[in-house]
Structures are given as C-alpha cells and as structure tokens.
Enzyme design. Structure first.
Site, PDB file in Angstrom:
ATOM      1  N   PRO A  89       0.966  -1.172   0.068  1.00 17.49           N
ATOM      2  CA  PRO A  89       0.039   0.097  -0.002  1.00 17.49           C
ATOM      3  C   PRO A  89       0.947   1.382  -0.061  1.00 17.49           C
ATOM      4  O   PRO A  89       0.457   2.221  -0.340  1.00 17.49           O
ATOM      5  CB  PRO A  89      -0.786  -0.143   1.212  1.00 17.49           C
ATOM      6  CG  PRO A  89      -0.073  -1.032   2.093  1.00 17.49           C
ATOM      7  CD  PRO A  89       0.415  -2.022   1.153  1.00 17.49           C
ATOM      8  N   GLU A 116       2.388  -7.617   9.094  1.00 12.38           N
ATOM      9  CA  GLU A 116       2.186  -6.242   9.320  1.00 12.38           C
ATOM     10  C   GLU A 116       3.205  -5.699   8.204  1.00 12.38           C
ATOM     11  O   GLU A 116       3.084  -4.411   7.775  1.00 12.38           O
ATOM     12  CB  GLU A 116       3.037  -5.654  10.774  1.00 12.38           C
ATOM     13  CG  GLU A 116       3.140  -4.385  11.004  1.00 12.38           C
ATOM     14  CD  GLU A 116       1.775  -3.679  11.139  1.00 12.38           C
ATOM     15  OE1 GLU A 116       1.572  -2.567  11.087  1.00 12.38           O
ATOM     16  OE2 GLU A 116       0.885  -4.573  11.275  1.00 12.38           O
ATOM     17  N   ARG A 154      -3.578  -8.819 -20.856  1.00 16.35           N
ATOM     18  CA  ARG A 154      -4.421  -8.444 -21.810  1.00 16.35           C
ATOM     19  C   ARG A 154      -3.781  -7.781 -22.823  1.00 16.35           C
ATOM     20  O   ARG A 154      -4.301  -7.685 -23.920  1.00 16.35           O
ATOM     21  CB  ARG A 154      -5.605  -7.962 -21.392  1.00 16.35           C
ATOM     22  CG  ARG A 154      -5.429  -6.549 -20.577  1.00 16.35           C
ATOM     23  CD  ARG A 154      -6.738  -6.078 -19.877  1.00 16.35           C
ATOM     24  NE  ARG A 154      -7.975  -6.184 -20.727  1.00 16.35           N
ATOM     25  CZ  ARG A 154      -8.222  -5.070 -21.464  1.00 16.35           C
ATOM     26  NH1 ARG A 154      -7.629  -3.884 -21.517  1.00 16.35           N
ATOM     27  NH2 ARG A 154      -9.258  -4.859 -22.381  1.00 16.35           N
ATOM     28  N   ASP A 169      -9.084   1.634 -24.726  1.00 20.91           N
ATOM     29  CA  ASP A 169      -9.443   1.379 -23.466  1.00 20.91           C
ATOM     30  C   ASP A 169      -9.519   2.708 -22.491  1.00 20.91           C
ATOM     31  O   ASP A 169      -8.801   3.445 -23.194  1.00 20.91           O
ATOM     32  CB  ASP A 169      -8.545   0.270 -22.610  1.00 20.91           C
ATOM     33  CG  ASP A 169      -8.782  -1.363 -23.131  1.00 20.91           C
ATOM     34  OD1 ASP A 169     -10.025  -1.505 -23.533  1.00 20.91           O
ATOM     35  OD2 ASP A 169      -8.026  -1.800 -22.684  1.00 20.91           O
TER      36      ASP A 169
END
Length: 246
Positions: A89, A116, A154, A169
């Site tokens: 993150p 953690e 893809r 896209d």
C-alpha cells in the site's frame, strides 16, 4: 512472458489464472504462470517466514531470507534479471501506463506479503518496483497482484480477440473511454445516437473523441492535466469549462 508469483496462499490463484483471458493467453503461449509458496525457501524445519519487528510493535514482519532465496531460485538461469514487483500500500499507484510498461518485459515476479509488513532490506535490495492499487489496505498482496497481472497480460500480442481493443481502453489514450452501444437501436424508447448509425466513420470518430473528453471532464478532471489533446479537443474542453462556470 513469464510471470512468477510468490505467495503464502498459492491456491488463491487457481481460478483466476486458469479462466477467461488468462487461460486463453496460456493456450496461445503468450504467457506462462508459476505460483510458488515461498515457505519452501524458509530455510527452517517449521517453514517460518515471519518474525517480531526489532524495536517492538504490533504484528509480524516478513523475513528477508525466504524472499531473497525464492527470487534468486527463479532467476538462476537468466542472464537478464526479472522485474521484481512488491505489492504494497506504500507503493506507486498502479496505472494503465504502468501496465503498458510492464507488458514489454520478459519476466515479472510478484511478491505477495501478509502480516504487518516486510523487512526493509527486501525493499532496498531485492525489488525493482513497489505497486499499490490505491489508498486502502488489503489482507495480503494476492488480490492486488491478480488485478495487475490481468491488466498486463491482456495487453500482450495474441491475447485479446481484437488487437485494437486495448488501444481504445479507458486510460490508454489518457482519457476515459467513450460510450458504447449495440443492438437494438431503440430499446424501450432509449435510442442509440444517430451519428453511430450514419456510417460516416470520420464523424463517428470525431463524436467518440468528443464524448471521451466530455466523460473525462465530468468524472476525472485530474486526468486532463497531462492528457495529449488535439486542437479540436482543446477547443471543446474550453467550451466545457465555460459552461460549467455559467
């Protein structure tokens, strides 16, 4: 392309990597997948891969030894080092442009952690990229890596049925994709725009560019800061801004 995933829960990938486009990509030999439980490289009889953090604190931290050993075992026969991607993150926000960049690589290795966090030496000396899906926290890196793998694979040649599909896209052009319609032309009184039924491909393309810009302006103004706009789109953007102020 070769894609390796290092995870404590390899069974999570069974359905994703053997269904839909991922399955087709393997059948077309565009990509090969290998998912490894990095407990196999723990170096201890209890297969322990985490430990308490120095200095104290909540949670457990993934040890450096098993992940270094696992990555090194994957790349022993290669002259070129693979791109080693840490799912975290704290990492760089993943974008379509990053997907296009990774799609040009020959070998990707995804590190999926739990607990953690990671021993900092993994970040500093093992990985080449730290990636995040957004400003939220998941239980582990598995789901995030699945999403990134899908978006990269893809884009590989001979994966999608139509080679033009990824070109249009959302985000590939810097803007969101224009609206799409299909048959019937009139559904419960809701009609397809006349321009799409006209057969005038030049005007249709112009309409699509206009709608793409309009949708981006309405939903993601932040994308317009660096979007490569044509002269026509720049004029339209100026008009949209003027209408918003009035």
């Amino acid at each position: 392309m070769k894609i390796d995933v290092l995870s404590l829960f390899p069974e999570m990938f069974d359905g994703v990597l053997h269904s839909s486009i991922m399955k087709k990509a393997q059948e077309n030999e565009a990509v090969s997948f290998r998912v490894t439980d990095f407990r196999e490289h723990s170096g201890n009889k209890h297969h322990k891969v985490d430990d308490y953090p120095y200095g104290g604190g909540a949670g457990m931290v993934l040890k450096a030894e098993p992940l270094f050993a696992a990555v090194e075992s994957l790349a022993l026969e290669e002259s070129k080092k693979p791109r080693v991607i840490l799912m975290c993150p704290q990492g760089e926000r993943f974008t379509q442009q990053k997907a296009e960049e990774l799609a040009a690589e020959e070998h990707l290795v995804f590190l999926c952690g739990h607990y953690e966090g990671y021993d900092e030496r993994i970040r500093e000396h093992l990985v080449t990229d730290e990636l995040s899906l957004g400003d939220f926290v998941l239980t582990g890196g598995e789901i995030a890596s699945m999403a990134i793998i899908d978006s990269v694979v893809r884009l590989l040649p001979n994966v999608l049925g139509n080679s033009d599909s990824p070109v249009h896209d959302s985000f590939s052009t810097g803007l969101l994709e224009h609206p799409q319609y299909t048959r019937p032309a009139d559904f419960r009184g809701m009609k397809v725009p006349d321009i799409l039924l006209s057969g005038n491909h030049g005007e249709i393309e112009k309409w699509r560019q206009e709608q793409s810009l309009k949708r981006t302006f309405e939903r993601r103004k932040d994308l317009l800061e660096n979007a490569p706009l044509t002269e026509h789109q720049q004029k339209l953007l100026k008009s949209l801004k003027s209408k918003e102020k009035s």
